[in-house]
Design a protein around this motif. Sequence first.
Motif, PDB file in Angstrom:
ATOM      1  N   ILE A  40       2.926   9.541  -5.721  1.00 46.56           N
ATOM      2  CA  ILE A  40       3.561  10.805  -5.331  1.00 46.56           C
ATOM      3  C   ILE A  40       4.639  11.191  -6.344  1.00 46.56           C
ATOM      4  CG2 ILE A  40       5.042  11.888  -3.587  1.00 46.56           C
ATOM      5  CD1 ILE A  40       3.498  10.176  -1.487  1.00 46.56           C
ATOM      6  N   TYR A  41       5.474  10.226  -6.758  1.00 45.99           N
ATOM      7  CA  TYR A  41       6.566  10.522  -7.690  1.00 45.99           C
ATOM      8  C   TYR A  41       6.040  10.839  -9.089  1.00 45.99           C
ATOM      9  CZ  TYR A  41      10.720   9.833  -4.852  1.00 45.99           C
ATOM     10  OH  TYR A  41      11.721  10.018  -3.932  1.00 45.99           O
ATOM     11  N   LEU A  42       4.946  10.236  -9.467  1.00 45.73           N
ATOM     12  CA  LEU A  42       4.421  10.479 -10.809  1.00 45.73           C
ATOM     13  C   LEU A  42       3.508  11.696 -10.870  1.00 45.73           C
ATOM     14  CD1 LEU A  42       3.704   6.812 -11.960  1.00 45.73           C
ATOM     15  CD2 LEU A  42       5.526   8.345 -12.755  1.00 45.73           C
ATOM     16  N   ALA A  43       3.105  12.228  -9.709  1.00 46.81           N
ATOM     17  CA  ALA A  43       2.230  13.414  -9.685  1.00 46.81           C
ATOM     18  C   ALA A  43       2.937  14.621 -10.297  1.00 46.81           C
ATOM     19  CB  ALA A  43       1.799  13.710  -8.249  1.00 46.81           C
ATOM     20  N   ASN A  44       4.232  14.728 -10.055  1.00 44.59           N
ATOM     21  CA  ASN A  44       5.038  15.808 -10.640  1.00 44.59           C
ATOM     22  C   ASN A  44       6.336  15.156 -11.118  1.00 44.59           C
ATOM     23  OD1 ASN A  44       5.949  18.268 -11.429  1.00 44.59           O
ATOM     24  ND2 ASN A  44       5.771  19.243  -9.408  1.00 44.59           N
TER      25      ASN A  44
ATOM     26  N   ASN B 269      11.767  15.061  -2.330  1.00 42.94           N
ATOM     27  CA  ASN B 269      12.808  14.488  -1.489  1.00 42.94           C
ATOM     28  C   ASN B 269      12.315  13.131  -0.962  1.00 42.94           C
ATOM     29  OD1 ASN B 269      13.628  14.138   1.575  1.00 42.94           O
ATOM     30  ND2 ASN B 269      15.314  15.202   0.537  1.00 42.94           N
ATOM     31  N   TRP B 270      13.215  12.140  -0.948  1.00 44.19           N
ATOM     32  CA  TRP B 270      12.781  10.784  -0.589  1.00 44.19           C
ATOM     33  C   TRP B 270      12.148  10.729   0.803  1.00 44.19           C
ATOM     34  CZ3 TRP B 270      11.278   6.250  -2.066  1.00 44.19           C
ATOM     35  CH2 TRP B 270      11.192   5.212  -1.122  1.00 44.19           C
ATOM     36  N   SER B 271      12.756  11.342   1.786  1.00 45.73           N
ATOM     37  CA  SER B 271      12.230  11.282   3.156  1.00 45.73           C
ATOM     38  C   SER B 271      10.837  11.888   3.236  1.00 45.73           C
ATOM     39  CB  SER B 271      13.172  12.008   4.124  1.00 45.73           C
ATOM     40  OG  SER B 271      14.433  11.377   4.153  1.00 45.73           O
ATOM     41  N   ASP B 272      10.636  13.002   2.509  1.00 46.98           N
ATOM     42  CA  ASP B 272       9.323  13.639   2.522  1.00 46.98           C
ATOM     43  C   ASP B 272       8.286  12.742   1.868  1.00 46.98           C
ATOM     44  OD1 ASP B 272      10.499  15.798   3.733  1.00 46.98           O
ATOM     45  OD2 ASP B 272      10.742  16.940   1.862  1.00 46.98           O
ATOM     46  N   ALA B 273       8.692  12.099   0.757  1.00 49.76           N
ATOM     47  CA  ALA B 273       7.755  11.221   0.052  1.00 49.76           C
ATOM     48  C   ALA B 273       7.411  10.002   0.906  1.00 49.76           C
ATOM     49  CB  ALA B 273       8.359  10.780  -1.278  1.00 49.76           C
ATOM     50  N   ALA B 274       8.416   9.445   1.597  1.00 49.66           N
ATOM     51  CA  ALA B 274       8.184   8.268   2.441  1.00 49.66           C
ATOM     52  C   ALA B 274       7.258   8.622   3.590  1.00 49.66           C
ATOM     53  CB  ALA B 274       9.519   7.740   2.964  1.00 49.66           C
ATOM     54  N   ARG B 275       7.435   9.807   4.159  1.00 54.25           N
ATOM     55  CA  ARG B 275       6.586  10.227   5.269  1.00 54.25           C
ATOM     56  C   ARG B 275       5.138  10.416   4.796  1.00 54.25           C
ATOM     57  NH1 ARG B 275       8.836  14.667   6.112  1.00 54.25           N
ATOM     58  NH2 ARG B 275      10.642  13.756   7.170  1.00 54.25           N
ATOM     59  N   GLU B 276       5.004  11.008   3.626  1.00 54.00           N
ATOM     60  CA  GLU B 276       3.662  11.236   3.085  1.00 54.00           C
ATOM     61  C   GLU B 276       2.967   9.919   2.738  1.00 54.00           C
ATOM     62  OE1 GLU B 276       1.540  13.559  -0.686  1.00 54.00           O
ATOM     63  OE2 GLU B 276       3.644  13.950  -0.175  1.00 54.00           O
ATOM     64  N   ALA B 277       3.790   8.921   2.310  1.00 49.29           N
ATOM     65  CA  ALA B 277       3.209   7.621   1.940  1.00 49.29           C
ATOM     66  C   ALA B 277       2.979   6.726   3.149  1.00 49.29           C
ATOM     67  CB  ALA B 277       4.127   6.911   0.946  1.00 49.29           C
TER      68      ALA B 277
ATOM     69  N   THR C 142       0.835  -1.205   0.000  1.00 49.08           N
ATOM     70  CA  THR C 142       0.000   0.000   0.000  1.00 49.08           C
ATOM     71  C   THR C 142       0.869   1.254   0.000  1.00 49.08           C
ATOM     72  OG1 THR C 142      -1.746  -1.152   1.210  1.00 49.08           O
ATOM     73  CG2 THR C 142      -1.791   1.258   1.263  1.00 49.08           C
ATOM     74  N   GLY C 143       1.914   1.233   0.819  1.00 47.48           N
ATOM     75  CA  GLY C 143       2.825   2.374   0.887  1.00 47.48           C
ATOM     76  C   GLY C 143       3.569   2.573  -0.415  1.00 47.48           C
ATOM     77  N   ILE C 144       3.992   1.473  -1.044  1.00 47.21           N
ATOM     78  CA  ILE C 144       4.726   1.576  -2.312  1.00 47.21           C
ATOM     79  C   ILE C 144       3.826   2.145  -3.411  1.00 47.21           C
ATOM     80  CG2 ILE C 144       5.770   0.185  -4.159  1.00 47.21           C
ATOM     81  CD1 ILE C 144       6.890  -1.640  -1.933  1.00 47.21           C
ATOM     82  N   LYS C 145       2.580   1.692  -3.431  1.00 51.20           N
ATOM     83  CA  LYS C 145       1.635   2.218  -4.421  1.00 51.20           C
ATOM     84  C   LYS C 145       1.469   3.725  -4.258  1.00 51.20           C
ATOM     85  CE  LYS C 145      -3.063   1.662  -6.170  1.00 51.20           C
ATOM     86  NZ  LYS C 145      -4.369   0.972  -6.014  1.00 51.20           N
ATOM     87  N   ARG C 146       1.345   4.165  -2.993  1.00 53.85           N
ATOM     88  CA  ARG C 146       1.193   5.588  -2.725  1.00 53.85           C
ATOM     89  C   ARG C 146       2.451   6.362  -3.127  1.00 53.85           C
ATOM     90  NH1 ARG C 146      -0.901  10.011  -3.303  1.00 53.85           N
ATOM     91  NH2 ARG C 146      -0.714  11.566  -1.641  1.00 53.85           N
TER      92      ARG C 146
END
Length: 644
Positions: A526-530, A536-544, A518-522
């Motif tokens: 996030i990466y494909l949205a823009n 930043n990886w840490s920000d994306a991981a936290r958001e996911a 589920t987290g990987i899908k999210r």
Amino acid sequence: MKHVIIGTAGHVDHGKTVLIKALTGVDTDRLKEEKERGISIELGFAYLKLASGQTAGIIDVPGHERFIKNMLAGVGGIDIVLLVIAADEGVMPQTREHMDIIQLLNIERGIVVITKKDLVDKEWLDMVTEDIQDFVKGTVLEKAPLVKVSAVNGEGMEELLQTINQIAADIKARQSAGPPRMPVDRVFTVTGFGTVATGTLLDGQIKTGDSLQIYPAGGVYRVRNLQVHGRKVDIAEAGQRVAINLSGLEACELKRGQVLAAPGSLQPNHRLDVKLRFLSSAPKPLKHRTRVRVYLGTAEILARVILLDREELEPGTEAYVQLQLEEPVATARGDHLVIRSYSPMRTIGGGLVIDPTAGKHKRYRKDTIDALATAEKGTPTELLEQYLAATARLCTQSDLTTGAGLAADTVTSALQDLLTRERIVKLIYEGEIYYLSAPVMNRWEDKIKQTLAEYHQSFPLREGYPKEELRSRLFPTLNNKQFQMVLIHLKQTGGIELHANSVALQGFTPEPDNIQRTGIKRLEEIYLANPFQPPNWSDAAREAGISKDDQEILNYLLARGTIVKVADGLFFHHQALTEAVELVKDHLARRGELLLGEVRDLLHTSRKYTLPLLEYLDNKKITRRVGDKRVAGRALSIDKAANN
């Protein structure tokens, strides 16, 4: 060719040196003190021409009790012993001790020589003869010829020569196929030549120009010259008395008790497994950890006797023991040794070396005693199998020849037998061949599989256990090449899978659990949205919602190629990177070149992302920088570039 070494034994002043001079014409007493005192102190050497045309080496040993250790340095390599007993004195204390030593060293061929017959009448001679015959009963010399001589007037000397010739004719040639080995019994310097070492060559051949190593610890030196029986030769063979002139060696660097042998052919050790025979003449039982003097080859070493299955050994009995030496010794399986009490010094026993490279044993273990019994009496195949199982390491055929104390051709035959019966495994890699006990390999396989299973459970997203980390943890004594051999064998038998830098159980595939999926899908969303301004990886991981496992998931996605590292701290989704490459290639196809600003506008991003992306594409040969511009590179796509 067969070669013979003859040695003397007997009480002080019983005429050994005079007898040797009468046989050979050589006075073996060479020291001034020996001349003054009329007794042998050091070993003496001569040679005798036999009726067969061969030349026998002769070692004359001291008879005085104070010089027993010198005597022991000379008798280890002899084929025929002359037990010398003076007619006017008969059997004396050192006669008995020398006989004990002959027994312990298992010197089976000999002649009992009664000397000084000219000093006694017939009645006395008959009485002494009868006493001597009783003395040798039950010994290895019980059936030895008895010859009565006078070295002064020559009486009986011809009979003695004939007897020596007869016994010498029946002696078998020593093994010359293996690596050479010579315990050193004398070292001296010759002006113009340098250091010379003498000894009896026990095994193999030595040629001029060969390299020899000093054991237990020493350098490697080249053989400059060789002499046998005073003559220069190009080859010395097992069974000969040899003088070796070593190039570049100072006399102080070599001493009696050390061994000259082929480089790497011996393994010095502080422990020996031994079948010990404790003499019935010993004054008291031998207790566990008793300190003794061990005489092995030409060496004298202090040691503790480790009794493996009892607390004390009674006189007249035998047992398997371990000798814990106070300094390392280099020897071979099957060598004989003698033990004397520490103080007062007297011969109390001796034995046979079963394992020259023994490890420490736990006491009162039946399996240890059973293994030693097999090592003592087993067939070559059994010995080799046991040696491989006991050492639990990868061995070359040369290692096995040295360690198991077997001839090279015997090892070859035994290895084939063990391979046929699948008792050992053969490992081949980059031209090198090693052998390993099959049960040991099975244990190693179980250990590796268990470790991998635990690793996969702890790190389900990782491709496998890092190879070097696995080697250093489980098999630190194996080098990288040897460990790779083991892994290749396990892969071939279907137990594991090998990756470039890691190892995994066969069939293992990294898989995320449901929460991680589920987290990987999210994350991908996030990466494909823009796509061209990735977060930043840490920000994306936290958001996911995967900040706890973010590094594991990042490595998993990198390994799968879902996420691509473009620069430190900058990651693109593979789909976005592929789209960027197609846009850049399309532009180049139309215009032939592009500038950084054009790429920025093309991707609707900023310089922050454009510059590292172009440098990445340059590195992958999608583009090529020419001044401030980029032109097309050789690679057709990111995927093909990754494979180049």
